[in-house]
Design a protein around this motif. Sequence first.
Motif, mmCIF file in Angstrom:
data_model
loop_
_atom_site.group_PDB
_atom_site.id
_atom_site.type_symbol
_atom_site.label_atom_id
_atom_site.label_comp_id
_atom_site.label_asym_id
_atom_site.label_seq_id
_atom_site.Cartn_x
_atom_site.Cartn_y
_atom_site.Cartn_z
ATOM 1 N N GLU A 170 0.835 -1.210 0.000
ATOM 2 C CA GLU A 170 0.000 0.000 0.000
ATOM 3 C C GLU A 170 0.866 1.256 0.000
ATOM 4 O O GLU A 170 0.585 2.211 -0.727
ATOM 5 N N TRP A 171 1.897 1.263 0.817
ATOM 6 C CA TRP A 171 2.798 2.408 0.858
ATOM 7 C C TRP A 171 3.503 2.582 -0.484
ATOM 8 O O TRP A 171 3.667 3.705 -0.967
ATOM 9 N N LEU A 172 3.918 1.482 -1.103
ATOM 10 C CA LEU A 172 4.602 1.552 -2.392
ATOM 11 C C LEU A 172 3.685 2.091 -3.494
ATOM 12 O O LEU A 172 4.113 2.875 -4.338
ATOM 13 N N GLU A 173 2.416 1.678 -3.474
ATOM 14 C CA GLU A 173 1.472 2.199 -4.457
ATOM 15 C C GLU A 173 1.269 3.698 -4.265
ATOM 16 O O GLU A 173 1.230 4.464 -5.237
ATOM 17 N N ALA A 174 1.158 4.134 -3.020
ATOM 18 C CA ALA A 174 1.010 5.566 -2.739
ATOM 19 C C ALA A 174 2.258 6.323 -3.179
ATOM 20 O O ALA A 174 2.171 7.416 -3.762
ATOM 21 N N GLY A 234 18.297 -3.862 -0.855
ATOM 22 C CA GLY A 234 17.454 -4.339 0.236
ATOM 23 C C GLY A 234 16.168 -3.560 0.454
ATOM 24 O O GLY A 234 15.485 -3.786 1.451
ATOM 25 N N ARG A 235 15.806 -2.661 -0.482
ATOM 26 C CA ARG A 235 14.575 -1.868 -0.341
ATOM 27 C C ARG A 235 13.850 -1.770 -1.672
ATOM 28 O O ARG A 235 14.482 -1.713 -2.729
ATOM 29 N N TRP A 236 12.526 -1.679 -1.599
ATOM 30 C CA TRP A 236 11.722 -1.462 -2.786
ATOM 31 C C TRP A 236 11.642 0.030 -3.085
ATOM 32 O O TRP A 236 11.514 0.839 -2.179
ATOM 33 N N HIS A 237 11.677 0.357 -4.371
ATOM 34 C CA HIS A 237 11.600 1.745 -4.815
ATOM 35 C C HIS A 237 10.453 1.891 -5.814
ATOM 36 O O HIS A 237 10.302 1.065 -6.714
ATOM 37 N N ALA A 238 9.675 2.951 -5.628
ATOM 38 C CA ALA A 238 8.582 3.289 -6.534
ATOM 39 C C ALA A 238 8.879 4.663 -7.111
ATOM 40 O O ALA A 238 8.841 5.653 -6.387
ATOM 41 N N GLU A 239 9.183 4.691 -8.385
ATOM 42 C CA GLU A 239 9.606 5.946 -9.001
ATOM 43 C C GLU A 239 8.652 6.432 -10.084
ATOM 44 O O GLU A 239 8.996 7.293 -10.872
ATOM 45 N N GLY A 240 7.450 5.847 -10.133
ATOM 46 C CA GLY A 240 6.486 6.270 -11.138
ATOM 47 C C GLY A 240 6.733 5.676 -12.512
ATOM 48 O O GLY A 240 6.151 6.109 -13.494
ATOM 49 N N LYS A 241 7.578 4.658 -12.582
ATOM 50 C CA LYS A 241 7.847 4.003 -13.866
ATOM 51 C C LYS A 241 6.674 3.102 -14.214
ATOM 52 O O LYS A 241 6.159 2.380 -13.359
#
Length: 153
Positions: free
Chosen positions: A45-49, A119-126
Amino acid sequence: MASIWAGLLAVCVVAAGLLLRRILQHLREETGLDHARCSFRLGREWLEARFLSELGKLDPMERLRWDDAHWHDEIVWARDRQTRRLLALVGVHFDADVLQEIPGYPPRHATALFEYRRGRWHAEGKRLDEIRPDEAFLRLQRFEPIALPHRPV
């Protein structure tokens, strides 16, 4: 004659070292998959936001389209062939009536990309417009699928 054997021995040592390095890299990648998958599910949920926030910085009109997107539950796991990084591909679809309100945005589906680094997920709008997660492998040679055993959540 001794120099030939020494050269042959050096070639064998280098080849064995390269093979061992490849095996160790593969083992390291495999052991991190379960942790990465669990981490993604817990923070989804945090990653989607975060994805929406980053997308809004890149393209505010695109953010409007994604605000009302329907996120699919399924996650397709992949690896970037160039960087060897783990990816989570999540499909979304858009309602037809929302698409009519935003001119110039006819795609009905897309794929959000999340990348696992250090070691972490990244959400960059790709994202991949007009491509479903399972189609990414067929249309983009950059991604390779990862078959993970099913584990109950």
